[in-house]
Design an enzyme around this catalytic site. Sequence first.
Site, PDB file in Angstrom:
ATOM      1  N   ASP A 146       0.826  -1.202   0.000  1.00 18.30           N
ATOM      2  CA  ASP A 146       0.000   0.000   0.000  1.00 18.30           C
ATOM      3  C   ASP A 146       0.868   1.263   0.000  1.00 18.30           C
ATOM      4  OD1 ASP A 146      -1.908   1.911   0.338  1.00 18.30           O
ATOM      5  OD2 ASP A 146      -2.611   1.211   2.283  1.00 18.30           O
ATOM      6  N   ASP A 340      -2.017   6.224  -6.238  1.00 14.46           N
ATOM      7  CA  ASP A 340      -2.241   5.308  -5.126  1.00 14.46           C
ATOM      8  C   ASP A 340      -2.342   3.872  -5.631  1.00 14.46           C
ATOM      9  OD1 ASP A 340      -2.852   4.484  -2.515  1.00 14.46           O
ATOM     10  OD2 ASP A 340      -5.005   4.689  -2.860  1.00 14.46           O
TER      11      ASP A 340
END
Length: 462
Positions: A146, A340
């Site tokens: 992440d 992201d």
Amino acid sequence: MAPNTSLLQCCVLVLAYLLSSHSSQALEGNIRDKAWHIVDVKSLLPSSVCSSPTEKGFNRLTIIHWHGPCTPQPTNKKTTAAQILRKDQDRVDSMHQYVKSAKKATIGESLSVSLPAQHGISYGTGNYVVKIGIGTPRKDFSVVFDTGSDLSWIQCKPCKACYSQTDPLFDPTLSSTYSNISCSSTDCTLLNSSSCFNGQCQYEVRYGDNSQTDGVFARDTLTLPPTDTLSNFMFGCGTSNEGLFGETDGLIGLGRNRVSLISQASSKYGAMFSYCLPSNSSFTGYLSIGTNLVPQASFTSMVQKIDSPSFYYINLIALNVGGELLNISSTVFSAGTVIDSGTVITRLPPAAYVKLRDAFQQYMEMYPKAPSFDILDTCYDLSKYPNAYVPTISFVFSDGTILDVDFSGILYVAQESQACLAFAGNSDDSDIGIIGNAQQKTVNVIYDIANQKIGFSYGGCK
Ligand SMILES: *[C@@H]1O[C@H](CO)[C@@H](O)[C@H](O)[C@H]1NC(C)=O
Ligand SMILES: *[C@@H]1O[C@H](CO)[C@@H](O)[C@H](O)[C@H]1NC(C)=O
Ligand SMILES: *[C@@H]1O[C@H](CO)[C@@H](O)[C@H](O)[C@H]1NC(C)=O
Ligand SMILES: *[C@@H]1O[C@H](CO)[C@@H](O)[C@H](O)[C@H]1NC(C)=O
């Protein structure tokens, strides 16, 4: 004379016609190449067969789609397209909320209630995982990676609350290289929300969607398969983990804060990482840590914002559809845009999304429309069109760098009768835009932290 003249006129006209139709065809051909993808609609449906060879190489971890056919989960729990989009919205909401609260904090308002110091953004669908090893002897875990999070963690024994996971839980007492970080250590101050228990530093991360993990802040050897090791890696050994979606073994944080994996690994490997996300879940991608094996690419500036310093911002200023620049004022993007790994669908400022959607609809007007699908409001019934023409879409950055979205990132296909534009608008102009992972598929995405730039090149994985 007269008939001859008219014959000549006629020939000239025919010739002119032939020439014009020929050149307009050529022109059309040219435009088509830039303007359209021909998409095998079935290939965008969820896959059922794992056909990927395993990536091999130094510090090159294999990225697997957690909900796809290559998953290490023993019972491949089916996740529906609708569930994925709901979880994706949770993540986006928590990122927006985080930036808003942090803005308030930087202008002096208290954030003690709304934002725990150790923020965690909802990890959304957690759809891409890598395998890492922890401890000596090494135990392997499948963890979400992440770019929007900093602290890495895994579930650990003894559990006060653990959810069921794929691999056996990590037992610190069986690792000869494990140590707790003490409260008096400066490392403990890297966490904003630490507490002390028996002299040991405790971490706590509360994610935006009411899930959380807490436990001991610890060090152990991290193995990046196949064999490379990073000793004294700091991570959370989570003994109380609740509300987390997906049942992966934990998370690897690649954000910009000092506790993230990339910050800890940079002195050994260089401050850089790159990844490629596969076009469909039959294939795997890679996550590479460090400066080795970095492909050629075109780069755009990596921007940091004081109110959300862990996120990777880039200066998106425009969008192309079918090779044409949309008429969007660049000020529309002034809230900033984050790239992201954990958000699926790209979110755009409302004014930009509307322009994108309108242009897309013009290109797609030959196809019958279908109902909206959750956050996706521009859908078509392509069940009678096995090969559909779909316009190209590109992101344009302030330094002229362009990111062309792969055909696999333009439509989100819930079913052939409902293939939707895989972009959505934010509800508020002041919310950040997010370039989601669907639009990064097959691209080498390079985070060159040392030089503060982010690069893209094509054909990084299938
Ligand atoms: C995924 O890619 C493989 C290999 O090209 C292809 O056979 C398959 O149709 C694709 N999509 C699905 C839904 O499996
Ligand atoms: C680490 O801390 C935990 C909880 O404070 C404790 O139970 C455990 O024994 C400690 N382990 C080591 C190796 O010090
Ligand atoms: C802790 O707070 C400092 C200053 O407020 C900030 O720079 C840092 O990024 C925060 N760390 C984490 C892990 O959130
Ligand atoms: C672009 O949009 C602005 C505002 O919506 C409008 O005034 C302008 O005429 C447009 N320009 C073109 C070339 O369409």
